[in-house]
Design a protein around this motif. Structure first.
Motif, mmCIF file in Angstrom:
data_model
loop_
_atom_site.group_PDB
_atom_site.id
_atom_site.type_symbol
_atom_site.label_atom_id
_atom_site.label_comp_id
_atom_site.label_asym_id
_atom_site.label_seq_id
_atom_site.Cartn_x
_atom_site.Cartn_y
_atom_site.Cartn_z
ATOM 1 N N ALA A 217 -5.868 -12.576 1.437
ATOM 2 C CA ALA A 217 -6.786 -11.794 0.608
ATOM 3 C C ALA A 217 -6.393 -10.318 0.612
ATOM 4 C CB ALA A 217 -8.216 -11.960 1.115
ATOM 5 N N HIS A 218 -5.913 -9.833 1.773
ATOM 6 C CA HIS A 218 -5.486 -8.435 1.874
ATOM 7 C C HIS A 218 -4.270 -8.175 0.988
ATOM 8 C CE1 HIS A 218 -8.279 -7.342 4.997
ATOM 9 N NE2 HIS A 218 -7.904 -8.374 5.728
ATOM 10 N N VAL A 219 -3.344 -9.127 0.987
ATOM 11 C CA VAL A 219 -2.159 -8.994 0.136
ATOM 12 C C VAL A 219 -2.578 -8.940 -1.328
ATOM 13 C CG1 VAL A 219 -0.078 -10.173 -0.689
ATOM 14 C CG2 VAL A 219 -0.546 -10.061 1.760
ATOM 15 N N MET A 220 -3.484 -9.830 -1.725
ATOM 16 C CA MET A 220 -3.938 -9.862 -3.108
ATOM 17 C C MET A 220 -4.669 -8.577 -3.489
ATOM 18 S SD MET A 220 -2.724 -12.594 -4.306
ATOM 19 C CE MET A 220 -3.516 -12.467 -5.898
ATOM 20 N N HIS A 221 -5.420 -8.032 -2.532
ATOM 21 C CA HIS A 221 -6.136 -6.784 -2.793
ATOM 22 C C HIS A 221 -5.150 -5.650 -3.071
ATOM 23 C CE1 HIS A 221 -9.027 -3.523 -2.483
ATOM 24 N NE2 HIS A 221 -8.250 -2.960 -1.561
ATOM 25 N N GLN A 222 -4.117 -5.537 -2.212
ATOM 26 C CA GLN A 222 -3.138 -4.472 -2.395
ATOM 27 C C GLN A 222 -2.297 -4.679 -3.655
ATOM 28 O OE1 GLN A 222 -2.884 -1.573 -0.954
ATOM 29 N NE2 GLN A 222 -4.614 -2.082 0.360
ATOM 30 N N LEU A 223 -2.062 -5.929 -4.000
ATOM 31 C CA LEU A 223 -1.351 -6.207 -5.252
ATOM 32 C C LEU A 223 -2.193 -5.719 -6.428
ATOM 33 C CD1 LEU A 223 1.011 -7.440 -6.788
ATOM 34 C CD2 LEU A 223 -0.157 -9.666 -6.683
ATOM 35 N N GLY A 224 -3.501 -5.947 -6.344
ATOM 36 C CA GLY A 224 -4.397 -5.466 -7.382
ATOM 37 C C GLY A 224 -4.388 -3.947 -7.492
ATOM 38 N N MET A 225 -4.296 -3.255 -6.348
ATOM 39 C CA MET A 225 -4.213 -1.799 -6.359
ATOM 40 C C MET A 225 -2.913 -1.340 -7.012
ATOM 41 S SD MET A 225 -7.018 -0.741 -4.897
ATOM 42 C CE MET A 225 -6.730 0.935 -4.328
ATOM 43 N N ALA A 226 -1.833 -2.090 -6.750
ATOM 44 C CA ALA A 226 -0.528 -1.738 -7.316
ATOM 45 C C ALA A 226 -0.488 -1.920 -8.830
ATOM 46 C CB ALA A 226 0.571 -2.569 -6.658
ATOM 47 N N VAL A 227 -1.320 -2.819 -9.330
ATOM 48 C CA VAL A 227 -1.392 -3.034 -10.781
ATOM 49 C C VAL A 227 -1.712 -1.712 -11.481
ATOM 50 C CG1 VAL A 227 -2.720 -4.113 -12.628
ATOM 51 C CG2 VAL A 227 -2.023 -5.457 -10.655
ATOM 52 N N ASN A 228 -2.631 -0.951 -10.859
ATOM 53 C CA ASN A 228 -3.030 0.327 -11.446
ATOM 54 C C ASN A 228 -2.083 1.460 -11.077
ATOM 55 O OD1 ASN A 228 -5.403 -0.788 -12.630
ATOM 56 N ND2 ASN A 228 -6.414 -0.689 -10.643
ATOM 57 N N ARG B 27 0.835 -1.209 0.000
ATOM 58 C CA ARG B 27 0.000 0.000 0.000
ATOM 59 C C ARG B 27 0.870 1.258 0.000
ATOM 60 N NH1 ARG B 27 -5.038 1.288 4.138
ATOM 61 N NH2 ARG B 27 -5.313 3.475 3.571
ATOM 62 N N ALA B 28 1.971 1.211 0.761
ATOM 63 C CA ALA B 28 2.854 2.381 0.850
ATOM 64 C C ALA B 28 3.567 2.650 -0.470
ATOM 65 C CB ALA B 28 3.867 2.191 1.975
ATOM 66 N N VAL B 29 4.168 1.615 -1.059
ATOM 67 C CA VAL B 29 4.930 1.832 -2.306
ATOM 68 C C VAL B 29 3.997 2.119 -3.483
ATOM 69 C CG1 VAL B 29 6.887 0.428 -1.546
ATOM 70 C CG2 VAL B 29 5.050 -0.630 -2.887
ATOM 71 N N GLY B 30 2.717 1.823 -3.292
ATOM 72 C CA GLY B 30 1.746 2.154 -4.328
ATOM 73 C C GLY B 30 1.610 3.655 -4.546
ATOM 74 N N ASN B 31 2.174 4.449 -3.617
ATOM 75 C CA ASN B 31 2.130 5.897 -3.761
ATOM 76 C C ASN B 31 3.290 6.452 -4.586
ATOM 77 O OD1 ASN B 31 -0.245 6.540 -2.236
ATOM 78 N ND2 ASN B 31 0.885 6.011 -0.385
ATOM 79 N N LEU B 32 4.164 5.571 -5.054
ATOM 80 C CA LEU B 32 5.234 6.001 -5.945
ATOM 81 C C LEU B 32 4.662 6.290 -7.332
ATOM 82 C CD1 LEU B 32 7.944 3.378 -4.913
ATOM 83 C CD2 LEU B 32 8.074 5.849 -4.506
ATOM 84 N N PRO B 33 5.364 7.057 -8.145
ATOM 85 C CA PRO B 33 4.861 7.350 -9.503
ATOM 86 C C PRO B 33 4.702 6.070 -10.323
ATOM 87 C CG PRO B 33 6.662 8.832 -8.907
ATOM 88 C CD PRO B 33 6.618 7.769 -7.844
ATOM 89 N N ALA B 34 3.752 6.077 -11.226
ATOM 90 C CA ALA B 34 3.515 4.920 -12.093
ATOM 91 C C ALA B 34 4.791 4.549 -12.843
ATOM 92 C CB ALA B 34 2.410 5.240 -13.092
ATOM 93 N N GLY B 35 5.088 3.259 -12.845
ATOM 94 C CA GLY B 35 6.254 2.772 -13.550
ATOM 95 C C GLY B 35 7.566 2.917 -12.802
#
Length: 276
Positions: free
Chosen positions: A215-226, A184-192
């Motif tokens: 399930a929580h890990v998979m959810h956050q992985l899904g968020m990171a996809v975007n 969730r934290a690293v998902g705040n980095l710029p795309a790519g």
């Protein structure tokens, strides 16, 4: 506190001599309970700093040997703090405890004794102040920085990257909680962002290896996809073709977990940990 005051009230014993009763000394359970209250309240930096002082007082003033779970309450205080730089403060505490040999000698794991104190016979030696839950709370402080402004979110992501470098070489087993908040934290980095993509890949591979894909890990992985624009090639490397396609379609983490090999989720803890 009222009970302690009543115990301090003088009363007459035999022969009319006043007697005084000393109040019970605080023990590990007392401090743990107090810190749990601190950890349950979101507030300014001063609240978390006060929690740190309470934990230090326990060791220095009453010579009570603190447990890992006690210090994890302090980390939890930083995680819920409203301070925009809480991830920095939490990391400073992490390193302070990691490097503090004087306090480390006072620490041990294990169950709390009936009197809330631990003698050497009960403890069987000392052990480190930190565990995977400690790192998880720091990642939580980094992840929840996204409740602030863009600068706070960027700071949380950058700090999470540095702490991940320490966590993955610590010898501790991964936990789903820690990996969830890391993603969730690293998902705040710029795309790519290459660092973010590499961290997600490394964390997921370790998560699989330690059997803590939840399930929580998979959810956050899904968020990171975007958020990080993870490509199909990276996803397939991390979770395989079927799950990768599901993530790209936006299927929920709970549904995707059914497609995950059993060994990837064999050590997921369903019991709630203190401080989460």
């Amino acid at each position: 506190m009222q009970r302690c005051e009543r115990l301090h009230q003088p009363h007459s014993g035999e022969g009319g001599d006043p007697l005084r009763h000393e109040p019970p000394l605080p023990d590990l359970k007392t401090y743990f309970s107090v810190l749990r209250l601190y950890a349950g309240e979101s507030g300014p930096k001063e609240l978390a700093l006060r929690a740190e002082s309470v934990a230090e007082e326990m060791v220095e003033k009453f010579a009570i040997r603190a447990k890992v779970v006690v210090w994890n309450q302090v980390f939890s205080c930083w995680a819920v703090s409203t301070d925009p730089e809480k991830c920095v403060h939490a990391t400073s505490l992490l390193r302070k405890l990691k490097e503090s040999t004087s306090i480390s000698a006072e620490i041990s794991r294990g169950s709390i004794g009936e009197d809330g104190r631990c003698d050497d016979a009960q403890e069987g030696g000392s052990s480190p102040l930190l565990d995977s839950s400690s790192y998880g709370h720091v990642f939580r402080a980094c992840a929840l920085s996204n409740e602030g402004d863009a600068q706070s979110r960027k700071l949380g992501a950058e700090v999470a990257l540095r702490v991940w470098g320490e966590y993955k070489t610590s010898g501790l087993s991964m936990t789903s909680h820690a990996v969830t908040f890391l993603l969730r934290a690293v998902g705040n980095l710029p795309a790519g962002d290459r660092r973010g993509v590499q961290t997600v890949e490394d964390a997921m591979l370790r998560c699989r290896q330690d059997g803590v894909v939840s399930a929580h890990v998979m959810h956050q992985l899904g968020m990171a996809v975007n958020s990080l624009s993870l490509g199909s090639k990276v996803l397939k490397r991390i979770v395989g073709k079927d799950v990768a396609e599901g993530l790209e379609k936006g299927i929920s983490g709970v549904s995707l977990l059914r497609k995950v090999p059993k060994k990837w989720k064999s050590n997921v803890q369903s019991k709630k940990q203190y401080g989460w």
